[in-house]
Design a protein around this motif. Structure first.
Motif, PDB file in Angstrom:
ATOM      1  N   VAL A  18      26.941 -13.190   6.619  1.00  0.00           N
ATOM      2  CA  VAL A  18      25.374 -13.136   6.388  1.00  0.00           C
ATOM      3  C   VAL A  18      25.839 -11.490   6.539  1.00  0.00           C
ATOM      4  O   VAL A  18      25.355 -10.838   8.085  1.00  0.00           O
ATOM      5  CB  VAL A  18      25.102 -13.638   7.362  1.00  0.00           C
ATOM      6  N   THR A  19      24.170 -11.829   5.675  1.00  0.00           N
ATOM      7  CA  THR A  19      23.786 -10.123   6.178  1.00  0.00           C
ATOM      8  C   THR A  19      22.584  -9.865   7.234  1.00  0.00           C
ATOM      9  O   THR A  19      21.729 -10.838   7.209  1.00  0.00           O
ATOM     10  CB  THR A  19      23.423  -9.157   4.696  1.00  0.00           C
ATOM     11  N   VAL A  20      22.900  -8.880   7.847  1.00  0.00           N
ATOM     12  CA  VAL A  20      21.498  -8.483   8.658  1.00  0.00           C
ATOM     13  C   VAL A  20      20.381  -8.489   8.432  1.00  0.00           C
ATOM     14  O   VAL A  20      19.937  -8.739   8.754  1.00  0.00           O
ATOM     15  CB  VAL A  20      22.677  -7.321  10.095  1.00  0.00           C
ATOM     16  N   TRP A  58      21.483  -2.775   4.789  1.00  0.00           N
ATOM     17  CA  TRP A  58      23.186  -3.185   5.075  1.00  0.00           C
ATOM     18  C   TRP A  58      24.079  -1.608   4.889  1.00  0.00           C
ATOM     19  O   TRP A  58      24.713  -2.265   5.611  1.00  0.00           O
ATOM     20  CB  TRP A  58      22.873  -4.199   3.606  1.00  0.00           C
ATOM     21  N   HIS A 105      23.994  -8.168  -0.253  1.00  0.00           N
ATOM     22  CA  HIS A 105      23.358  -8.877   0.210  1.00  0.00           C
ATOM     23  C   HIS A 105      23.178 -10.306  -1.419  1.00  0.00           C
ATOM     24  O   HIS A 105      24.003 -10.625  -1.967  1.00  0.00           O
ATOM     25  CB  HIS A 105      21.868  -9.097   0.525  1.00  0.00           C
ATOM     26  N   PRO A 152      15.137 -15.522   4.713  1.00  0.00           N
ATOM     27  CA  PRO A 152      15.560 -15.435   5.299  1.00  0.00           C
ATOM     28  C   PRO A 152      16.464 -17.192   5.321  1.00  0.00           C
ATOM     29  O   PRO A 152      17.668 -17.317   5.878  1.00  0.00           O
ATOM     30  CB  PRO A 152      14.865 -15.800   6.249  1.00  0.00           C
ATOM     31  N   ILE A 155      20.470 -13.994   1.763  1.00  0.00           N
ATOM     32  CA  ILE A 155      21.312 -13.364   3.206  1.00  0.00           C
ATOM     33  C   ILE A 155      22.704 -14.006   3.073  1.00  0.00           C
ATOM     34  O   ILE A 155      23.412 -13.268   4.151  1.00  0.00           O
ATOM     35  CB  ILE A 155      21.041 -13.825   4.879  1.00  0.00           C
ATOM     36  N   ASN A 164      28.797 -10.992  11.055  1.00  0.00           N
ATOM     37  CA  ASN A 164      27.493 -10.015  10.756  1.00  0.00           C
ATOM     38  C   ASN A 164      27.590  -8.565   9.806  1.00  0.00           C
ATOM     39  O   ASN A 164      28.431  -8.098  10.602  1.00  0.00           O
ATOM     40  CB  ASN A 164      26.679  -9.916  11.973  1.00  0.00           C
ATOM     41  N   ILE A 197      19.422 -12.568  11.442  1.00  0.00           N
ATOM     42  CA  ILE A 197      18.552 -12.130  10.823  1.00  0.00           C
ATOM     43  C   ILE A 197      17.665 -11.020  10.475  1.00  0.00           C
ATOM     44  O   ILE A 197      16.886 -11.369  11.979  1.00  0.00           O
ATOM     45  CB  ILE A 197      18.585 -12.854   9.390  1.00  0.00           C
ATOM     46  N   ARG A 224      21.396 -17.198  12.296  1.00  0.00           N
ATOM     47  CA  ARG A 224      21.974 -18.230  11.358  1.00  0.00           C
ATOM     48  C   ARG A 224      23.838 -18.126  11.870  1.00  0.00           C
ATOM     49  O   ARG A 224      24.082 -17.784  12.244  1.00  0.00           O
ATOM     50  CB  ARG A 224      22.413 -17.889  10.298  1.00  0.00           C
ATOM     51  N   THR A 260      19.524 -22.129  10.837  1.00  0.00           N
ATOM     52  CA  THR A 260      19.733 -21.239  10.862  1.00  0.00           C
ATOM     53  C   THR A 260      17.722 -21.422  11.231  1.00  0.00           C
ATOM     54  O   THR A 260      17.233 -22.469  11.216  1.00  0.00           O
ATOM     55  CB  THR A 260      18.883 -20.972   9.184  1.00  0.00           C
TER      56      THR A 260
END
Length: 493
Positions: free
Chosen positions: A81-83, A90, A299, A314, A319, A342, A384, A406, A411
Motif C-alpha cells: 500500500v502506497t502511503v 512516494w 501507485h 484512497p 493505493i 506501507n 494512506i 488500509r 479500508t
C-alpha cells in the motif's frame, strides 16, 4: 629396533585418527564461520502500475510471463500500500523511510531536503557502489521558479542523495523521445522506447560492478500515461473489445476504459520484456542467490473505476501496487504475504535483509525478521493520506484532505469533516458499498477509527487543513485552481 619404530609409528597414526574423530572435529566446529558477502540490491520501480495488472495476481488478459516466473521465486505482497498515491511523495518516503509530513514531500515537484538521510547514502557508507537510472522527481523547484521548470534540467551532484552512477531525468513521460543527464550533467538521448535502453544500462552497470556489493535503482516512466505510446508490437497484442473491466467502471465510460486499459497493458508487457532481460543478466553473471531483487510501483491508476483516471484517491485501484521481493540466500520459501506493508516500511525492511543497522531517522517498520523466518507480516494496517490536494485531484474537481487505514481486509478513511469511507474489501472488492454511518457497522467503524488515531499519534500527524502544511513548509500552490474555494468546509481549530 626397526620393528619398534614401526610399531610406535602405527600407534601414532592410530592416535591421530582418534583425535581426528573426537578432537579435531570439535576444534573445527568452533572455528569462526566465513562472513557472508553483503547482498547486492536491485530495485526496479515502475510508475502508476496498479496491483491487479499482472498475470500472477490472477489477471488472465495482461501478458507478464517474466514477472509471473519471478513471482514463483519471490515473496508476493498482496497488500503493498502506497502511503501517498502520487509520484514524488512516494519516492521521498521510500528513500528516507519517513512519512511525507516528516520529510516535507507531500506535493509533487517540491524538493527532498539535502539533509535527508537516504537509501543510497546508507548503503554507500557500508561500501556499496550506488547507481540510479531513469526518472528521479525529487529535485523539485525553488519557491520563485515555474512549477515544472526543474523537470528538464540536470540534477546537481549534491542533490543526488548518495547515488554516484547517474543516468537520470527529473521527469518525462515522452517515452519515445527521451533524454537524460549523466554524472557530468551532459545531455544524452535514450534510443527508442526508453525503458529498453535504460534496462540495458542497468545490465551493463551490474556486469561492471559484480565483484563489489552494489545498489542499483532502475526507475521506469511507464505505464504512467500517455497510455497510447507503447511500441506498436506490444499494442498489437491487445484488442480493446476483449478487455474485461472491473465492476465499478460506469457504463458510459466502458468503451473508453477498454481502449485505455489495452494501451496500458501494452506498456506493461513491454516492461515485462525488459524485466526478463534484467533477470536473465543477473542469472548469467551468477548473482541470483546473493542479490535482493525488488519489483514494485509508486501507485496505481483508477483507469475509469468509479469514473476517474490516475491516482491520489484512497481507493484500491490507486493505493495498491504490485510488489515482489526475491532473495534466495535468506528468503528461501516463495510465498504470499497478506499483511499490509506501507511505503515507509520498505527501506528498513531492505536494510534488515541486508544486515545493516537502521538509522534513527527511519519511521517505517522493519519486517525482515518475520519474512526471513517464513511468517507473515503482523500489522493492523497501512497508513494512506493526502495532506494537500493538487494537480489532477485538486479542490476545484473534488480533491480533499484525507487520512486513512488500509488493513488486510478493510479500508477506513476520514476527511476534515469526519468519517468518509468504510469498505469491507473481502465482501465488496470493488468498493461500491460505503459502510460509514450504518448502525450495524458501528463497532467496526469505531475499531478502525481507533487504529487510525493511534497511527496519527505515532507519526505526530495532527491532520490539519492543506493550507497549514503549505505555510509550514513555505510552499506555493502550483496552480491557482488548487486553492480552496469559499464553499469548502473549514473546521474549527
Amino acid at each position: 629396533m626397526f620393528k619398534r619404530i614401526h610399531k610406535d609409528f602405527k600407534f601414532l597414526l592410530l592416535a591421530l585418527g582418534v583425535l581426528s574423530v573426537l578432537g579435531f572435529k570439535s576444534i573445527q566446529s568452533k572455528a569462526p564461520a566465513e562472513k557472508a558477502a553483503p547482498p547486492n540490491v536491485i530495485f526496479v520501480l515502475a510508475d502508476q502500475w496498479r496491483s491487479d495488472a499482472v498475470g500472477y495476481a490472477g489477471n488472465n488478459e495482461v501478458i507478464t510471463p517474466n514477472l509471473d516466473k519471478l513471482a514463483k521465486e519471490s515473496l508476493v505482497f498482496e497488500n503493498a500500500v502506497t502511503v501517498m498515491a502520487v509520484c514524488a511523495p512516494w519516492r521521498a518516503s521510500f528513500l528516507t523511510g519517513q512519512y511525507p509530513l516528516t520529510n516535507g514531500v507531500f506535493y509533487n515537484d517540491k524538493p527532498l531536503p539535502n539533509e535527508a538521510l537516504t537509501l543510497a547514502e546508507i548503503y554507500k557508507e557500508k561500501g556499496y557502489q550506488t547507481g540510479y537510472i531513469g526518472k528521479w522527481h525529487l529535485n523539485g523547484h525553488a519557491r520563485d521558479e515555474h512549477p515544472f521548470s526543474a523537470r528538464d534540467k540536470p540534477v546537481p551532484k549534491d542533490r543526488r542523495q548518495g547515488f554516484d552512477y547517474w543516468k537520470v531525468r527529473e521527469v518525462t513521460h515522452d517515452y519515445n523521445n527521451s533524454y537524460y543527464f549523466d554524472e557530468n550533467d551532459e545531455k544524452q538521448f535514450w534510443k527508442g522506447y526508453d525503458a529498453f535502453p535504460q534496462t540495458d544500462s542497468a545490465i551493463s552497470y551490474i556486469k561492471r560492478n559484480k565483484e563489489n556489493p552494489f545498489l542499483m535503482m532502475l526507475s521506469w516512466g511507464p505505464p504512467h500515461n500517455p497510455y497510447h505510446t507503447a511500441p506498436e508490437e506490444y499494442r498489437k497484442l491487445y484488442d480493446p473489445a476483449k478487455i474485461t473491466l472491473r465492476d465499478n467502471v460506469p457504463g458510459e465510460l466502458r468503451d473508453s476504459a477498454r481502449q485505455i486499459i489495452a494501451d496500458y497493458y501494452a506498456h506493461i508487457t513491454a516492461l515485462d520484456k525488459a524485466m526478463g532481460d534484467l533477470l536473465a543478466a543477473v542469472e548469467e553473471e551468477g548473482l541470483s542467490d546473493n542479490t535482493i531483487i525488488v519489483f514494485t510501483s509508486e501507485h496505481g491508476d483508477m483507469l475509469f473505476s468509479k469514473g476517474v483516471l490516475r491516482k491520489q484517491r484512497p481507493y484500491d485501484e490507486s493505493i495498491k501496487v504490485p510488489m515482489l521481493i526475491r532473495y534466495p540466500e535468506k528468503l528461501t520459501k516463495p510465498r504470499q504475504i497478506t499483511g499490509p506493508i506501507n511505503t515507509p516500511d520498505l527501506l528498513p525492511t531492505l536494510l534488515g535483509l541486508s544486515g545493516i543497522k537502521i538509522p534513527d531517522t527511519v519511521e517505517g517498520t522493519d519486517f525482515s525478521k518475520p519474512l526471513m523466518k517464513g511468517t507473515d507480516i503482523s500489522n493492523e494496517g497501512a497508513l494512506i493520506m493526502l495532506p494537500v490536494p493538487f494537480h489532477e485531484w485538486k479542490f476545484s474537481n473534488g480533491g480533499r484532505e484525507f487520512r486513512g487505514i488500509r488493513s488486510e481486509r478493510y479500508t477506513y478513511v476520514k476527511d476534515l469533516k469526519g468519517p468518509w469511507l468504510l469498505y469491507d474489501n473481502q465482501t465488496d472488492p470493488f468498493q461500491q458499498k460505503n459502510l460509514v454511518g450504518i448502525p450495524e457497522y458501528k463497532g467496526l467503524q469505531d475499531k478502525m477509527e481507533k487504529v487510525l488515531q493511534a497511527r496519527l499519534k505515532q507519526t505526530n500527524d495532527k491532520f490539519l487543513p492543506a493550507d497549514d502544511y503549505m505555510t509550514q513548509w513555505n510552499y506555493l500552490y502550483d496552480d491557482k485552481d488548487s486553492l480552496r474555494n469559499d464553499n469548502y468546509l473549514m473546521i474549527n481549530r
